[in-house]
Design a protein around this motif. Structure first.
Motif, short mmCIF file in Angstrom:
data_model
loop_
_atom_site.label_atom_id
_atom_site.label_comp_id
_atom_site.label_asym_id
_atom_site.label_seq_id
_atom_site.Cartn_x
_atom_site.Cartn_y
_atom_site.Cartn_z
N GLU A 116 0.58 -1.02 0.35
CA GLU A 116 0.41 0.03 0.44
C GLU A 116 0.74 1.27 -0.01
O GLU A 116 0.50 2.21 -0.30
N GLY A 117 1.82 1.03 0.67
CA GLY A 117 2.89 2.39 0.57
C GLY A 117 3.68 2.59 -0.42
O GLY A 117 3.63 3.60 -1.30
N ALA A 118 3.67 1.59 -1.09
CA ALA A 118 4.61 1.35 -2.58
C ALA A 118 2.79 1.57 -4.17
O ALA A 118 3.67 2.77 -4.43
N VAL A 119 1.74 1.77 -3.46
CA VAL A 119 0.79 2.13 -4.02
C VAL A 119 0.83 3.59 -3.92
O VAL A 119 0.66 4.76 -5.00
N ALA A 120 1.16 4.29 -2.67
CA ALA A 120 0.82 5.17 -2.24
C ALA A 120 1.75 6.01 -2.94
O ALA A 120 1.98 7.71 -3.50
N LEU A 121 3.12 5.98 -3.02
CA LEU A 121 3.88 6.57 -3.60
C LEU A 121 4.25 6.95 -4.84
O LEU A 121 4.03 7.88 -5.84
N ALA A 122 3.55 5.69 -5.26
CA ALA A 122 3.62 5.98 -7.07
C ALA A 122 2.40 6.81 -7.56
O ALA A 122 2.22 7.36 -8.27
N ASP A 123 0.91 6.70 -7.02
CA ASP A 123 0.01 8.25 -6.79
C ASP A 123 1.04 9.19 -6.82
O ASP A 123 1.09 10.21 -7.77
N ASP A 124 1.35 9.76 -5.44
CA ASP A 124 2.27 11.17 -5.42
C ASP A 124 3.02 11.40 -6.74
O ASP A 124 3.29 12.25 -6.61
N LEU A 125 4.03 9.67 -6.97
CA LEU A 125 4.79 10.84 -7.81
C LEU A 125 4.04 10.49 -9.46
O LEU A 125 5.12 11.23 -9.97
N ASN A 126 2.67 10.34 -9.46
CA ASN A 126 2.20 10.47 -10.32
C ASN A 126 2.85 9.41 -11.76
O ASN A 126 3.73 9.81 -12.40
N ALA A 127 3.15 8.21 -11.51
CA ALA A 127 4.12 7.49 -12.36
C ALA A 127 2.86 6.95 -13.09
O ALA A 127 1.34 6.01 -12.58
N GLU A 128 3.26 6.74 -14.12
CA GLU A 128 2.12 5.70 -15.61
C GLU A 128 1.95 4.59 -15.36
O GLU A 128 0.90 4.02 -14.93
N GLU A 129 3.09 3.96 -14.83
CA GLU A 129 2.87 2.25 -14.02
C GLU A 129 4.15 1.74 -13.37
O GLU A 129 5.13 2.39 -13.28
N LEU A 130 2.91 0.93 -12.61
CA LEU A 130 3.77 0.91 -11.16
C LEU A 130 3.92 -1.37 -11.24
O LEU A 130 3.89 -1.64 -11.38
N ARG A 131 4.83 -1.42 -10.35
CA ARG A 131 5.64 -2.46 -10.25
C ARG A 131 6.30 -2.82 -8.92
O ARG A 131 7.48 -2.11 -8.93
N VAL A 132 5.32 -3.28 -7.91
CA VAL A 132 6.38 -3.78 -6.67
C VAL A 132 7.16 -4.70 -6.66
O VAL A 132 7.26 -5.53 -7.37
N VAL A 133 8.17 -4.07 -5.35
CA VAL A 133 9.24 -5.70 -5.65
C VAL A 133 9.93 -5.45 -5.08
O VAL A 133 9.26 -5.12 -4.07
N HIS A 134 11.21 -6.28 -4.77
CA HIS A 134 11.79 -7.01 -3.04
C HIS A 134 10.72 -6.97 -2.01
O HIS A 134 10.35 -6.87 -1.00
#
Length: 274
Positions: A232-250
């Motif tokens: 959920e933190g990774a998704v929130a960071l992607a939203d804050d950064l306005n990322a076009e696409e996200l992959r959660v890693v580690h």
């Protein structure tokens, strides 16, 4: 720019050796794995290849994906799952420039670049190139920037890789809590693809000795303990950064099996054209 996820797992990977949890069993049944952290970035304009982090699974990853060996590498921090595959260059490469941060870590008394130089001084093929965080440098035809993140107790870095001819941008959070400094968020902003640390779902924070922190308005933890983001933190960071696409890693094997292989979680071997 073509991006290949060579390693999307945490320190132990998935499936984890000796583990018969439902997620590790499901990974074996599906033929899916998450080896230790590494990303391969091909510059289709110049034909050069950049490796981000040198996983202990280096040999397996390159054989599995059938990709050419790298022309240069960037190392984000000194934890073994991101660094200790560097010894694999022995007798494989005549020369590998390795780029890493130059700022001294109070915890270790030396920078990431100095640690690499000390640990791998026996490798004639490796040349170490210190770089100052938040100052862009050119490697493999890419504009690359190391960005400080938050992974106590060590200094660690995320990364921005931009293709100057096309403007395509890859951003990596590196190993980090949700407490990414604002200057680093600004540097990471608006990527075509964000690779963000998300070791477990927020629901598992209750099992961490330190619990979770950095809760959102609904009370959902965005940091697991102190060192890594939740999904959920990774998704929130992607939203804050306005990322076009996200992959959660580690990603750890602790995800429930019905969630472990669903987007936006990454798996080894995924490729992206930016």
């Amino acid at each position: 720019m073509r991006v290949t996820l060579l390693g999307t797992g945490d320190t132990a990977g998935t499936p984890r050796p000796g583990c018969d949890c439902d997620t590790c069993l499901a990974a074996r049944e599906r033929g899916v794995e998450r080896t230790r952290s590494s990303v391969y970035v091909e510059n289709e304009e110049t034909g050069e290849r950049l490796l981000v982090d040198t996983s202990p699974d280096f040999r397996q990853q390159f054989l599995r994906e059938g990709v050419a060996l790298p022309d240069a590498a960037v190392v984000t921090h000194i934890h073994f799952d991101h660094l200790d595959g560097l010894g694999n260059v022995y007798r494989l490469l005549d020369h590998l420039p390795v780029y890493a941060a130059d700022e001294t870590d109070p915890e270790t008394g030396e920078s990431v670049s100095a640690t690499i130089r000390r640990k791998y001084d026996y490798l004639d093929a490796v040349s170490v190139h210190p770089r100052t965080p938040l100052e862009t440098f050119r490697v493999c035809g890419f504009d690359v920037t190391l960005v400080p993140v938050d992974h106590p107790p060590l200094l660690t870095y995320g990364l921005v890789v931009e293709q100057p001819e096309t403007g395509a941008t890859l951003a990596l959070s590196g190993d980090t809590s949700y407490r990414v400094p604002e200057a680093s968020r600004d540097a990471l902003r608006d990527p075509d693809l964000l690779l963000a640390d998300g070791i477990v779902p927020a629901s598992l924070c209750e099992y961490h000795p330190l619990g979770g922190r950095d809760e959102d308005a609904e009370g959902t933890p965005r940091t697991f303990g102190t060192k890594h983001m939740t999904r959920e933190g990774a998704v929130a960071l992607a939203d804050d950064l306005n990322a076009e696409e996200l992959r959660v890693v580690h990603v750890a094997h602790r995800y429930p099996p019905d969630e472990a292989f669903a987007e936006p979680l990454g798996i080894d071997g995924e490729t992206f054209s930016l």
